[in-house]
Design an enzyme around this catalytic site. Sequence first.
Site, PDB file in Angstrom:
ATOM      1  N   LYS A  11      27.255  -7.130  12.521  1.00  0.00           N
ATOM      2  CA  LYS A  11      26.342  -6.304  12.151  1.00  0.00           C
ATOM      3  C   LYS A  11      24.857  -6.773  12.014  1.00  0.00           C
ATOM      4  CE  LYS A  11      29.601  -2.905  10.105  1.00  0.00           C
ATOM      5  NZ  LYS A  11      29.825  -2.093   9.003  1.00  0.00           N
ATOM      6  N   ASN A 114      27.464  -4.549   5.065  1.00  0.00           N
ATOM      7  CA  ASN A 114      28.828  -5.426   4.999  1.00  0.00           C
ATOM      8  C   ASN A 114      29.196  -6.159   6.063  1.00  0.00           C
ATOM      9  OD1 ASN A 114      29.686  -3.441   6.657  1.00  0.00           O
ATOM     10  ND2 ASN A 114      31.180  -2.639   5.202  1.00  0.00           N
ATOM     11  N   HIS A 117      32.241  -5.331  11.455  1.00  0.00           N
ATOM     12  CA  HIS A 117      33.121  -4.249  11.732  1.00  0.00           C
ATOM     13  C   HIS A 117      34.714  -4.880  12.043  1.00  0.00           C
ATOM     14  CE1 HIS A 117      34.469  -0.469  13.196  1.00  0.00           C
ATOM     15  NE2 HIS A 117      34.939  -1.138  14.221  1.00  0.00           N
ATOM     16  N   GLU A 128      37.210   1.593  20.973  1.00  0.00           N
ATOM     17  CA  GLU A 128      36.001   0.817  20.488  1.00  0.00           C
ATOM     18  C   GLU A 128      35.751  -0.211  21.780  1.00  0.00           C
ATOM     19  OE1 GLU A 128      36.373   1.811  15.764  1.00  0.00           O
ATOM     20  OE2 GLU A 128      36.516  -0.249  16.413  1.00  0.00           O
TER      21      GLU A 128
HETATM   22  P1  ADP Z   1      35.047  -0.240   7.283  1.00  0.00           P
HETATM   23  O1  ADP Z   1      34.063  -0.555   8.029  1.00  0.00           O
HETATM   24  O2  ADP Z   1      35.711  -1.186   6.087  1.00  0.00           O
HETATM   25  O3  ADP Z   1      36.230   0.474   7.990  1.00  0.00           O
HETATM   26  P2  ADP Z   1      34.518   2.626   6.728  1.00  0.00           P
HETATM   27  O4  ADP Z   1      35.051   3.098   7.953  1.00  0.00           O
HETATM   28  O5  ADP Z   1      34.933   3.604   5.380  1.00  0.00           O
HETATM   29  O6  ADP Z   1      34.553   1.241   6.277  1.00  0.00           O
HETATM   30  O7  ADP Z   1      32.846   2.756   6.972  1.00  0.00           O
HETATM   31  C1  ADP Z   1      32.176   2.599   7.857  1.00  0.00           C
HETATM   32  C2  ADP Z   1      30.877   1.473   7.562  1.00  0.00           C
HETATM   33  O8  ADP Z   1      29.834   2.552   6.867  1.00  0.00           O
HETATM   34  C3  ADP Z   1      31.005   0.569   6.329  1.00  0.00           C
HETATM   35  O9  ADP Z   1      31.408  -0.658   7.180  1.00  0.00           O
HETATM   36  C4  ADP Z   1      29.724   0.336   6.065  1.00  0.00           C
HETATM   37  O10 ADP Z   1      28.785  -0.261   6.659  1.00  0.00           O
HETATM   38  C5  ADP Z   1      29.285   2.008   5.749  1.00  0.00           C
HETATM   39  N1  ADP Z   1      29.667   2.586   4.470  1.00  0.00           N
HETATM   40  C6  ADP Z   1      30.921   3.081   4.167  1.00  0.00           C
HETATM   41  N2  ADP Z   1      30.937   3.476   2.958  1.00  0.00           N
HETATM   42  C7  ADP Z   1      29.381   3.557   2.320  1.00  0.00           C
HETATM   43  C8  ADP Z   1      28.955   3.993   1.327  1.00  0.00           C
HETATM   44  N3  ADP Z   1      29.549   4.468   0.277  1.00  0.00           N
HETATM   45  N4  ADP Z   1      27.517   3.964   1.437  1.00  0.00           N
HETATM   46  C9  ADP Z   1      26.849   3.384   2.520  1.00  0.00           C
HETATM   47  N5  ADP Z   1      27.757   2.621   3.532  1.00  0.00           N
HETATM   48  C10 ADP Z   1      28.753   2.983   3.703  1.00  0.00           C
HETATM   49 MG    MG Z   2      36.294   1.882   9.212  1.00  0.00          MG
END
Ligand code: ADP
Ligand code: MG
Length: 140
Positions: A11, A114, A117, A128
Amino acid sequence: MAGNKTFTMLKPDAVENGYTGKILDMIIDAGFKIKAMKLTHLNEEQAKKFYEVHKDRPFYMELVEYMTSGPIVAAILEKENAVEDFRKLIGATDPAEAEEGTIRKYFAASKAKNAVHGSDSDENAEIECKFHFSDNEIVG
Ligand code: ADP
Ligand code: MG
């Protein structure tokens, strides 16, 4: 049967902070083979479409802004049990909850920013990979 392909993005924060090489090293060391890879910069339309499943979540627009804020590295990874093993390697969405030794533990700044992805199912991995790559960009 578990599939052997997953999709990842390094990212914008990870690329901007110079972590691309270190993260790719961890991915390769964990046994994943890179089948396709590109440095690209998502526009708003692409980011909205990619994260459409989250469109009703409160963080959707923050996520779109973040994912369009700078270049990303997109890649297709191959390994037995790729989706599950890659999710283990990246760690929990929130780096505060990510296990020691995971990519997010080392490199993620926050739950939003974070670093990386990883697809959450074989079905989504397929969608994807196709979203970002055409057949002639993927090695056999
Ligand atoms: P993951 O990437 O672990 O699969 P999700 O699919 O739940 O997580 O969420 C997609 C992305 O959205 C996350 O990787 C993160 O960048 C962002 N995200 C998730 N939850 C939050 C939150 N509570 N606040 C801000 N950004 C978030
Ligand atoms: Mg996800």
